[in-house]
Design an enzyme around this catalytic site. Sequence first.
Site, PDB file in Angstrom:
ATOM      1  N   LYS A 115      -8.906  -8.914 -11.433  1.00 49.04           N
ATOM      2  CA  LYS A 115      -7.937  -9.563 -10.502  1.00 49.04           C
ATOM      3  C   LYS A 115      -8.781  -9.787  -9.288  1.00 49.04           C
ATOM      4  CE  LYS A 115      -3.375  -7.786 -10.854  1.00 49.04           C
ATOM      5  NZ  LYS A 115      -2.475  -6.969 -10.045  1.00 49.04           N
ATOM      6  N   ARG A 122      12.272  -2.034  -7.764  1.00 51.80           N
ATOM      7  CA  ARG A 122      12.884  -3.231  -6.878  1.00 51.80           C
ATOM      8  C   ARG A 122      14.019  -3.565  -7.859  1.00 51.80           C
ATOM      9  NH1 ARG A 122       7.537  -6.041  -5.320  1.00 51.80           N
ATOM     10  NH2 ARG A 122       7.034  -4.580  -7.347  1.00 51.80           N
ATOM     11  N   SER A 144       3.930  -8.017  -2.539  1.00 53.82           N
ATOM     12  CA  SER A 144       2.473  -8.452  -1.863  1.00 53.82           C
ATOM     13  C   SER A 144       2.365  -9.909  -2.354  1.00 53.82           C
ATOM     14  CB  SER A 144       1.474  -7.586  -2.638  1.00 53.82           C
ATOM     15  OG  SER A 144       1.739  -6.457  -2.184  1.00 53.82           O
ATOM     16  N   HIS A 201       6.213  -1.205   0.814  1.00 51.53           N
ATOM     17  CA  HIS A 201       5.228  -0.087   0.566  1.00 51.53           C
ATOM     18  C   HIS A 201       5.525   0.905   1.936  1.00 51.53           C
ATOM     19  CE1 HIS A 201       2.601  -3.350  -1.535  1.00 51.53           C
ATOM     20  NE2 HIS A 201       2.999  -2.471  -2.443  1.00 51.53           N
TER      21      HIS A 201
HETATM   22  P1  ADP Z   1       1.121  -3.107  -8.416  1.00 45.16           P
HETATM   23  O1  ADP Z   1       0.039  -4.364  -8.493  1.00 45.16           O
HETATM   24  O2  ADP Z   1       1.061  -1.985  -9.353  1.00 45.16           O
HETATM   25  O3  ADP Z   1       2.414  -3.813  -8.647  1.00 45.16           O
HETATM   26  P2  ADP Z   1       1.762  -2.885  -5.660  1.00 45.16           P
HETATM   27  O4  ADP Z   1       0.840  -2.851  -4.570  1.00 45.16           O
HETATM   28  O5  ADP Z   1       2.398  -4.145  -5.934  1.00 45.16           O
HETATM   29  O6  ADP Z   1       1.292  -2.489  -7.210  1.00 45.16           O
HETATM   30  O7  ADP Z   1       3.229  -1.988  -5.636  1.00 45.16           O
HETATM   31  C1  ADP Z   1       2.679  -0.468  -5.511  1.00 45.16           C
HETATM   32  C2  ADP Z   1       3.912   0.092  -5.724  1.00 45.16           C
HETATM   33  O8  ADP Z   1       4.906   0.093  -4.757  1.00 45.16           O
HETATM   34  C3  ADP Z   1       4.899  -0.048  -6.975  1.00 45.16           C
HETATM   35  O9  ADP Z   1       5.620   1.013  -7.396  1.00 45.16           O
HETATM   36  C4  ADP Z   1       5.847  -1.115  -6.682  1.00 45.16           C
HETATM   37  O10 ADP Z   1       6.975  -1.012  -7.342  1.00 45.16           O
HETATM   38  C5  ADP Z   1       5.912  -0.669  -5.136  1.00 45.16           C
HETATM   39  N1  ADP Z   1       6.662  -1.674  -4.412  1.00 45.16           N
HETATM   40  C6  ADP Z   1       6.207  -2.739  -4.216  1.00 45.16           C
HETATM   41  N2  ADP Z   1       6.866  -3.431  -3.408  1.00 45.16           N
HETATM   42  C7  ADP Z   1       8.002  -2.855  -3.138  1.00 45.16           C
HETATM   43  C8  ADP Z   1       9.248  -3.069  -2.521  1.00 45.16           C
HETATM   44  N3  ADP Z   1       9.424  -4.114  -1.690  1.00 45.16           N
HETATM   45  N4  ADP Z   1      10.065  -2.182  -2.075  1.00 45.16           N
HETATM   46  C9  ADP Z   1       9.656  -0.859  -3.042  1.00 45.16           C
HETATM   47  N5  ADP Z   1       8.687  -0.501  -3.764  1.00 45.16           N
HETATM   48  C10 ADP Z   1       7.890  -1.578  -3.891  1.00 45.16           C
END
Ligand code: ADP
Length: 161
Positions: free
Chosen positions: A42, A91, A129, A18
């Site tokens: 969730k 990703r 995450s 992020h």
């Molecule tokens: P969600 O619950 O919508 O998956 P996240 O908080 O996991 O939300 O992720 C928010 C955004 O960040 C999404 O677009 C996700 O693809 C991106 N993201 C999460 N982890 C990574 C990473 N390691 N590299 C690039 N983008 C990421």
Amino acid sequence: MSVVALYPGSFDPLTNGHVSIIERGLRIFDEIVVGIAVNIQKQPLFTLEERVAMIEAAFPNESRLKIESFQGLLVDYARQRGCKVVLRGLRAVSDFEYELQMANMNRKLDAGIETMFMMTEESNFYVSSRLVKEVAAFGGRVTGLVPDHVEAALIKRFTHT
Ligand code: ADP
């Protein structure tokens, strides 16, 4: 005209994946609104306030970054905040199908809002995450996958529960 991008997600917790998207996004957009989606279905590991504080701590003094939360339709929130761009990270190929569906649905709901994707950095492509939480829950080290203060919060959370 300044371009404000909305970067939505759960951020439970913030990872270096992020952080990279936000840092790179700030080089392109005038302002980024991080929108933490409140999902009543969730049960998050960290409260909304904790997640906001984690992102703030990773970007101190960054006036072009706003951290907020939202409920309901993404396009409604984007419109209300004056964001013409929704920023998402990509990703693996596995992200693609879901993201394509979401981007198309959001375009159908509001054609004035464009979804833009940034490819993950090589070093973060397996970082999520969910995985970080799973590793930390079993006492594994997540050093380098999340900011130091997030790692400390994870250790604290899992040694006190
Ligand atoms: P969600 O619950 O919508 O998956 P996240 O908080 O996991 O939300 O992720 C928010 C955004 O960040 C999404 O677009 C996700 O693809 C991106 N993201 C999460 N982890 C990574 C990473 N390691 N590299 C690039 N983008 C990421």
